[in-house]
Design an enzyme around this catalytic site. Sequence first.
Site, short mmCIF file in Angstrom:
data_model
loop_
_atom_site.label_atom_id
_atom_site.label_comp_id
_atom_site.label_asym_id
_atom_site.label_seq_id
_atom_site.Cartn_x
_atom_site.Cartn_y
_atom_site.Cartn_z
N THR A 117 -8.21 6.79 -3.09
CA THR A 117 -10.00 6.00 -3.54
C THR A 117 -11.10 7.44 -3.50
O THR A 117 -12.23 7.56 -3.69
CB THR A 117 -10.25 4.71 -2.55
OG1 THR A 117 -10.17 5.98 -1.11
CG2 THR A 117 -9.38 3.58 -3.36
N LYS A 136 -14.39 7.80 -5.24
CA LYS A 136 -16.32 7.92 -5.06
C LYS A 136 -16.31 9.74 -5.09
O LYS A 136 -17.39 10.13 -5.47
CB LYS A 136 -16.08 8.63 -3.05
CG LYS A 136 -15.10 6.93 -2.55
CD LYS A 136 -15.10 6.76 -1.37
CE LYS A 136 -13.87 6.21 -0.60
NZ LYS A 136 -13.69 6.87 0.40
N LYS A 159 0.56 14.58 0.91
CA LYS A 159 -1.13 14.77 -0.02
C LYS A 159 -1.51 16.48 -0.17
O LYS A 159 -2.44 16.72 -0.84
CB LYS A 159 -3.01 14.06 1.37
CG LYS A 159 -2.21 13.28 0.80
CD LYS A 159 -3.90 12.36 2.46
CE LYS A 159 -3.79 11.23 2.75
NZ LYS A 159 -4.15 10.13 1.15
N HIS A 186 0.73 -1.56 -0.45
CA HIS A 186 -0.41 0.19 -0.15
C HIS A 186 1.31 1.63 0.40
O HIS A 186 0.28 2.27 -0.16
CB HIS A 186 -0.76 0.08 1.55
CG HIS A 186 -2.21 -0.82 1.23
ND1 HIS A 186 -3.05 -0.15 0.52
CD2 HIS A 186 -2.68 -2.26 1.18
CE1 HIS A 186 -4.12 -0.98 0.82
NE2 HIS A 186 -3.71 -2.17 1.27
N LYS A 190 -9.57 14.10 3.20
CA LYS A 190 -8.39 12.78 3.64
C LYS A 190 -7.81 12.99 4.50
O LYS A 190 -7.91 14.35 5.13
CB LYS A 190 -8.24 12.96 2.34
CG LYS A 190 -7.01 13.84 1.39
CD LYS A 190 -6.16 13.85 0.25
CE LYS A 190 -7.14 13.44 -0.58
NZ LYS A 190 -6.89 12.45 -1.89
N ARG A 191 -6.89 12.39 5.05
CA ARG A 191 -5.84 12.25 6.49
C ARG A 191 -5.15 13.40 5.56
O ARG A 191 -4.67 13.34 4.68
CB ARG A 191 -5.77 10.93 6.45
CG ARG A 191 -5.93 9.73 6.36
CD ARG A 191 -6.75 10.57 8.61
NE ARG A 191 -5.36 10.39 9.40
CZ ARG A 191 -5.16 9.85 10.40
NH1 ARG A 191 -6.13 8.36 10.41
NH2 ARG A 191 -3.89 9.69 11.29
C1 PLP Z 1 -12.59 6.96 1.07
C2 PLP Z 1 -12.29 7.46 2.07
C3 PLP Z 1 -10.39 7.65 2.95
C4 PLP Z 1 -9.89 7.72 1.87
O1 PLP Z 1 -9.03 8.96 0.72
P1 PLP Z 1 -8.01 9.61 -0.10
O2 PLP Z 1 -8.86 10.86 -0.38
O3 PLP Z 1 -8.22 8.34 -1.06
O4 PLP Z 1 -7.51 9.59 0.66
C5 PLP Z 1 -10.40 8.52 4.17
N1 PLP Z 1 -11.42 8.82 4.57
C6 PLP Z 1 -12.29 8.49 4.79
C7 PLP Z 1 -14.00 8.41 5.73
C8 PLP Z 1 -13.09 7.42 3.58
O5 PLP Z 1 -15.16 6.88 3.11
#
Ligand code: PLP
Length: 809
Positions: free
Chosen positions: A651, A655, A549, A355, A543-544
């Site tokens: 991911t 979404k 990032k 990962h 995101k985190r």
């Molecule tokens: C999808 C998701 C992530 C991952 O987000 P990235 O933009 O790919 O880092 C992190 N936290 C939650 C709650 C998510 O649903």
Amino acid sequence: MFSDKNSFKDAYLEKFAEIKGKPIEEGTLWDKYHTLVVLLKEEISLCRAFTNYAENRPSKQVYYFSMEFLIGKLLHNYLINIGIQDIVAEGLGELNIDLRDLLAQESDAGLGNGGLGRLAACFLDSMAFLGIAGHGNGIRYKYGLFEQKIVNGYQTEVADHWLKNGYPWEVRKPDKAIVVKYKGNVRAENLKGRLVFHHENYEPVLAVPYDIPIFSYENPFLINNLRLWSAEPLSSELDLALFNQGNFTQALSYKSEVEAISYILYPEDSNLAGRELRLKQEYFFVAAGLGAIVRSYKKSHGSLKDFSQGVSIHINDTHPALCIPELIRILLDEEGMDWEESWNITVDAISYTNHTVMPEALEKWPLDLFKNLLPRITMIIEEIDRRFKEKLLRRFFNSEELFESTPIIKEGQIYMANLAMIGSHSVNGVAKLHTEILKKHVFKDFHRIFGYKFTNLTNGVNHRRFLLTANPALSELITEAIGPGWKTNAAQLAKLHAFREDSSFLDQLAQVKYQNKVRLAEMIQEEQGVLIDPHSLYDVHVKRIHAYKRQLLNVLKIMELYNRLLIDPEAVQGGYTFIFGGKAAPGYHYAKSIIKLIHSVAEKVNKNPGIQDKLKVIFMENFNVSLAERIYPAADLSEQISTAGKEASGTGNMKFMMNGALTLGTLDGANVEIREAVGDDHIFIFGLTADEVLTSNRNRTYKSWDEYHTNPRLRQILEQLHSHHFMENAQEFRAIYDSLLLYNDEFYVLKDFESYIRTFEEAAARYELPKKWLQSSLHNIAESGIFSSDRTIREYAHQVWRVRCRRIE
Ligand SMILES: *Cc1c(COP(=O)(O)O)cnc(C)c1O
């Protein structure tokens, strides 16, 4: 299952009376929620009996081992999956109960940090949906990921006691408990020429499983299981004896030491948690999970000779890599097989997903710690390492570099990725670019040795959660247009291309997005008292929080826009709402000051009366799955701006895309494949490529001071960063300033700044052309089918697990 609302209502009232023993009018919302879950759980298991599970049992079982499962809430999804949402809502309505109130009662099971844990949860759904007997195996942390509270613009962490009221989905199975053994010593015995090993004087811990049913959409085949292990003291005479002797503290400290194993989820994301407790956790769910799998396999098959034909063990990142030595230990020490056979079965059963390429996130452990905590496992790892090097010497006797990078044990450390690489038959990256980087850089030497093991399996997300459930208005519109087939086959979303020139459809699409934006605006107004304009461009970065990032790059952009607007209030055409969300690891000070910076900029921008209607900056507290489900459907622009080469896949990007947002991003992770899917006209790409970043790192050609000196706009912003412009305390953002200039901007924030601004402006200009924007939005939705985790899991099934999907489509 219930055929109509009346049969539901009867069953519900009966169940309520049975378990609550009081009239429904006296029930709390929790009582009512609890009853609904219990009722569904029972109905679900009746269905399972009805479909004759045992007879239909597929030949091969897949076990997905993951330290994290970020499953979020289940009730809403399950109602939709079973197809009874309307019946239940109406039935409850007649009892004066609002289903939405009950949905809100459920706690968000936050047993994960972010992408990795959410991926595991999406995979569980897709495995069940496709009719694969695929089960999750993890830890039942008493405390999930902390709850983020913002105080004065700073992140504070509050314990997430998600089990406080109980968790009605889970079923405790004490009869299926496993004893996990730590420490002690190993005694070797020569039994008729064969060395036999006995683990003695160990410290036992009881692993008790809690099962959560996984029930996917319209699944007529089977119900899978998420098994989470909880650590308990082995109730023995020992601690009772201590108690009786008056050694209360000693007896209690044993108890709390044991329970600590499943106490907390390490809130570290892409970062190494180097603690003994963490290693205990890793061995804990590996030994418990494999123990239970082997026990059940033996019960039905007698011997373990053909184990790998009936079982696939998948390890999600290296945290469960101890599956390799543990399975060998079982075959060797408990089943009496020889090394060759144990080794072949193990490698054949196990597959591994990588990962991360960030060196600090590749796990390594001190050998001494291993020896003390897991003496027998360490011996087995040493033997794997010895045999690996021996073979290497035969095949590559004059390739010295291989001997430096590939061994498992080096300089007193155990390298978990090397263990996983050597001890599995398949290793995959999570996006095309990521897999290429693994082959060419991170695992370059392994690629020479084990080229045949490498595959790419691009991540996906559960479109039934993040589109069908999270965005009902869009789902309805899609179904009206192309029928319901997309719910079970996301590739059918491509039929939406037919509506490209259909202005009434585009109008409806605009309406849906607008409604979702209004809903989010209301939430923000309610929670923060800030008014945002649903007509403005929602530019979303959730995101985190992590340096790679580059939330910072986004903040610098906002500062730049703000500076420009101060000079010329007409400099910006439309209105922009910048929305952030995400948690920082509690010990990650840099990430925490980014959160503070976002709030300081927001304070300044949102309160300036001159530019009120042009810019708004919002930080949404406590980003988790439930909040994510509210935010993605309301986004116009999706910020995916990591330094190229650093984000394995992402991911969130998928979404956003399936909810009709356009991506503003670098050529990183799965953004590359999103661009391939939609074409250059429907995505906004900027910045260095991964190759450029690598070359620049290698040649050390980048000097961030050059950007500072040659770009006056940037200089102004950087000076504001360490003056009193945004903060009383000018030192507050010193670390950020220093990272950019003193430490030469490791993540190329300044380098990518100009192209980022330019590309953002292109996107903003496109937004002013509603028809073009809507067409691009539609185009993104239509092309998002390949990012369903159904597609990903089909690939895992065929290429890695060699298991049949019972659903054919
Ligand atoms: C999808 C998701 C992530 C991952 O987000 P990235 O933009 O790919 O880092 C992190 N936290 C939650 C709650 C998510 O649903």
